[in-house]
Design a protein around this motif. Structure first.
Motif, mmCIF file in Angstrom:
data_model
loop_
_atom_site.group_PDB
_atom_site.id
_atom_site.type_symbol
_atom_site.label_atom_id
_atom_site.label_comp_id
_atom_site.label_asym_id
_atom_site.label_seq_id
_atom_site.Cartn_x
_atom_site.Cartn_y
_atom_site.Cartn_z
ATOM 1 N N ASP A 151 0.843 -1.197 0.000
ATOM 2 C CA ASP A 151 0.000 0.000 0.000
ATOM 3 C C ASP A 151 0.878 1.246 0.000
ATOM 4 O O ASP A 151 1.853 1.326 0.746
ATOM 5 N N GLN A 152 0.506 2.212 -0.848
ATOM 6 C CA GLN A 152 1.189 3.505 -0.869
ATOM 7 C C GLN A 152 0.134 4.586 -0.992
ATOM 8 O O GLN A 152 -0.693 4.553 -1.918
ATOM 9 N N LEU A 153 0.162 5.539 -0.050
ATOM 10 C CA LEU A 153 -0.810 6.622 -0.036
ATOM 11 C C LEU A 153 -0.119 7.959 0.157
ATOM 12 O O LEU A 153 0.902 8.043 0.832
ATOM 13 N N THR A 154 -0.697 8.989 -0.416
ATOM 14 C CA THR A 154 -0.358 10.360 -0.088
ATOM 15 C C THR A 154 -1.636 10.984 0.429
ATOM 16 O O THR A 154 -2.688 10.882 -0.209
ATOM 17 N N VAL A 155 -1.547 11.586 1.607
ATOM 18 C CA VAL A 155 -2.702 12.247 2.209
ATOM 19 C C VAL A 155 -2.443 13.751 2.164
ATOM 20 O O VAL A 155 -1.351 14.213 2.488
ATOM 21 N N TYR A 156 -3.463 14.480 1.743
ATOM 22 C CA TYR A 156 -3.415 15.928 1.633
ATOM 23 C C TYR A 156 -4.454 16.527 2.572
ATOM 24 O O TYR A 156 -5.559 15.994 2.681
ATOM 25 N N ALA A 157 -4.118 17.646 3.193
ATOM 26 C CA ALA A 157 -5.093 18.349 4.027
ATOM 27 C C ALA A 157 -4.920 19.850 3.836
ATOM 28 O O ALA A 157 -3.806 20.339 3.651
ATOM 29 N N ARG A 158 -6.035 20.527 3.873
ATOM 30 C CA ARG A 158 -6.017 21.994 3.883
ATOM 31 C C ARG A 158 -6.561 22.399 5.246
ATOM 32 O O ARG A 158 -7.716 22.131 5.566
ATOM 33 N N VAL A 159 -5.671 22.987 6.043
ATOM 34 C CA VAL A 159 -6.012 23.392 7.394
ATOM 35 C C VAL A 159 -6.021 24.909 7.460
ATOM 36 O O VAL A 159 -5.095 25.565 6.977
ATOM 37 N N ALA A 160 -7.085 25.455 8.039
ATOM 38 C CA ALA A 160 -7.189 26.892 8.270
ATOM 39 C C ALA A 160 -7.398 27.101 9.764
ATOM 40 O O ALA A 160 -8.353 26.566 10.334
ATOM 41 N N GLY A 161 -6.479 27.819 10.381
ATOM 42 C CA GLY A 161 -6.535 27.952 11.836
ATOM 43 C C GLY A 161 -6.298 26.591 12.452
ATOM 44 O O GLY A 161 -5.249 25.991 12.258
ATOM 45 N N ASP A 162 -7.306 26.079 13.143
ATOM 46 C CA ASP A 162 -7.163 24.750 13.741
ATOM 47 C C ASP A 162 -8.214 23.774 13.209
ATOM 48 O O ASP A 162 -8.534 22.792 13.859
ATOM 49 N N VAL A 163 -8.715 24.047 11.987
ATOM 50 C CA VAL A 163 -9.766 23.212 11.400
ATOM 51 C C VAL A 163 -9.299 22.596 10.084
ATOM 52 O O VAL A 163 -8.721 23.280 9.235
ATOM 53 N N VAL A 164 -9.552 21.305 9.922
ATOM 54 C CA VAL A 164 -9.279 20.621 8.657
ATOM 55 C C VAL A 164 -10.437 20.970 7.712
ATOM 56 O O VAL A 164 -11.525 20.424 7.824
ATOM 57 N N GLU A 165 -10.182 21.919 6.821
ATOM 58 C CA GLU A 165 -11.230 22.351 5.892
ATOM 59 C C GLU A 165 -11.513 21.307 4.819
ATOM 60 O O GLU A 165 -12.647 21.109 4.413
ATOM 61 N N ASP A 166 -10.438 20.667 4.343
ATOM 62 C CA ASP A 166 -10.590 19.663 3.299
ATOM 63 C C ASP A 166 -9.470 18.648 3.444
ATOM 64 O O ASP A 166 -8.392 18.964 3.960
ATOM 65 N N VAL A 167 -9.727 17.442 2.981
ATOM 66 C CA VAL A 167 -8.742 16.368 3.070
ATOM 67 C C VAL A 167 -9.004 15.390 1.927
ATOM 68 O O VAL A 167 -10.149 15.188 1.528
ATOM 69 N N SER A 168 -7.921 14.840 1.385
ATOM 70 C CA SER A 168 -8.058 13.878 0.297
ATOM 71 C C SER A 168 -6.855 12.951 0.306
ATOM 72 O O SER A 168 -5.923 13.132 1.091
ATOM 73 N N PHE A 169 -6.889 11.976 -0.599
ATOM 74 C CA PHE A 169 -5.763 11.050 -0.707
ATOM 75 C C PHE A 169 -5.674 10.526 -2.134
ATOM 76 O O PHE A 169 -6.641 10.558 -2.899
ATOM 77 N N ILE A 170 -4.475 10.072 -2.481
ATOM 78 C CA ILE A 170 -4.248 9.331 -3.716
ATOM 79 C C ILE A 170 -3.369 8.145 -3.360
ATOM 80 O O ILE A 170 -2.762 8.117 -2.297
ATOM 81 N N GLY A 171 -3.298 7.194 -4.265
ATOM 82 C CA GLY A 171 -2.418 6.065 -4.052
ATOM 83 C C GLY A 171 -3.063 4.767 -4.487
ATOM 84 O O GLY A 171 -4.105 4.757 -5.138
ATOM 85 N N HIS A 172 -2.396 3.703 -4.112
ATOM 86 C CA HIS A 172 -2.900 2.378 -4.462
ATOM 87 C C HIS A 172 -2.625 1.436 -3.308
ATOM 88 O O HIS A 172 -1.759 1.680 -2.478
ATOM 89 N N GLY A 173 -3.408 0.388 -3.284
ATOM 90 C CA GLY A 173 -3.219 -0.599 -2.238
ATOM 91 C C GLY A 173 -4.399 -1.535 -2.170
ATOM 92 O O GLY A 173 -5.268 -1.547 -3.048
ATOM 93 N N CYS A 174 -4.434 -2.276 -1.105
ATOM 94 C CA CYS A 174 -5.494 -3.253 -0.919
ATOM 95 C C CYS A 174 -6.812 -2.563 -0.585
ATOM 96 O O CYS A 174 -6.856 -1.370 -0.290
ATOM 97 N N ALA A 175 -7.878 -3.341 -0.619
ATOM 98 C CA ALA A 175 -9.218 -2.812 -0.369
ATOM 99 C C ALA A 175 -9.328 -2.172 1.012
ATOM 100 O O ALA A 175 -9.965 -1.121 1.173
ATOM 101 N N ILE A 176 -8.699 -2.761 2.008
ATOM 102 C CA ILE A 176 -8.807 -2.234 3.367
ATOM 103 C C ILE A 176 -8.118 -0.887 3.492
ATOM 104 O O ILE A 176 -8.659 0.038 4.089
ATOM 105 N N SER A 177 -6.929 -0.734 2.922
ATOM 106 C CA SER A 177 -6.225 0.543 3.047
ATOM 107 C C SER A 177 -6.970 1.652 2.312
ATOM 108 O O SER A 177 -7.095 2.771 2.818
#
Length: 149
Positions: free
Chosen positions: A44-70
């Motif tokens: 499994d390989q993932l990259t997780v992205y987050a956009r944080v403003a102040g102390d709040v996660v405004e948006d979050v996403s990921f890309i990558g590949h791996g098994c169904a569970i990951s």
């Protein structure tokens, strides 16, 4: 015993659904936080992205590949943490890690509860925790970088 079978069936349905149609599966641009995660046991390989403003996660996403569970865990994670305060994300990270590795936390984790079934398969725990550790690393590395600047 039918209750246990129902839970296992729900677990499988949710994992398959989020694997086939992962939510928030794209690079997030612009983002303020980013980290890469790799599970060599499963590939499994993932990259997780987050956009944080102040102390709040405004948006979050990921890309990558791996098994169904990951992939399913990453998809469920992005849905759960979007709009949360950083402290709440970190608390959820600790509770998820506990649920997947030790025992169930004292709070209701909503849709994330379906991942509790992974604990029955110790070899798959790293698959389920990869996205959570990667998000945690993205947030804490960025916080540490901000403190040293």
């Amino acid at each position: 015993m039918s209750g246990f079978g129902d839970l296992r069936e729900l677990y499988q349905e949710v994992i398959f659904d989020h694997n086939r149609k992962p939510r928030n599966f794209h690079a997030l641009d612009p983002c303020t936080h980013q980290a890469d995660g790799h599970n060599p046991l499963c590939g499994d390989q993932l990259t997780v992205y987050a956009r944080v403003a102040g102390d709040v996660v405004e948006d979050v996403s990921f890309i990558g590949h791996g098994c169904a569970i990951s992939k399913a865990s990453a998809s469920l994670m992005t849905e759960a943490v979007k709009g949360m305060k950083i402290d709440d994300v970190e608390s959820l990270f600790r509770d998820m890690h506990a649920m997947l590795t030790e025992s169930h936390p004292d709070r209701d984790l909503g849709k994330l509860e379906v991942l509790s079934g992974v604990r029955e398969f110790p070899a798959r725990v790293k698959c389920a925790t990869l996205a959570w550790h990667t998000l945690h690393n993205a947030i804490t590395q960025a916080s540490e970088t901000a403190k040293t600047e």
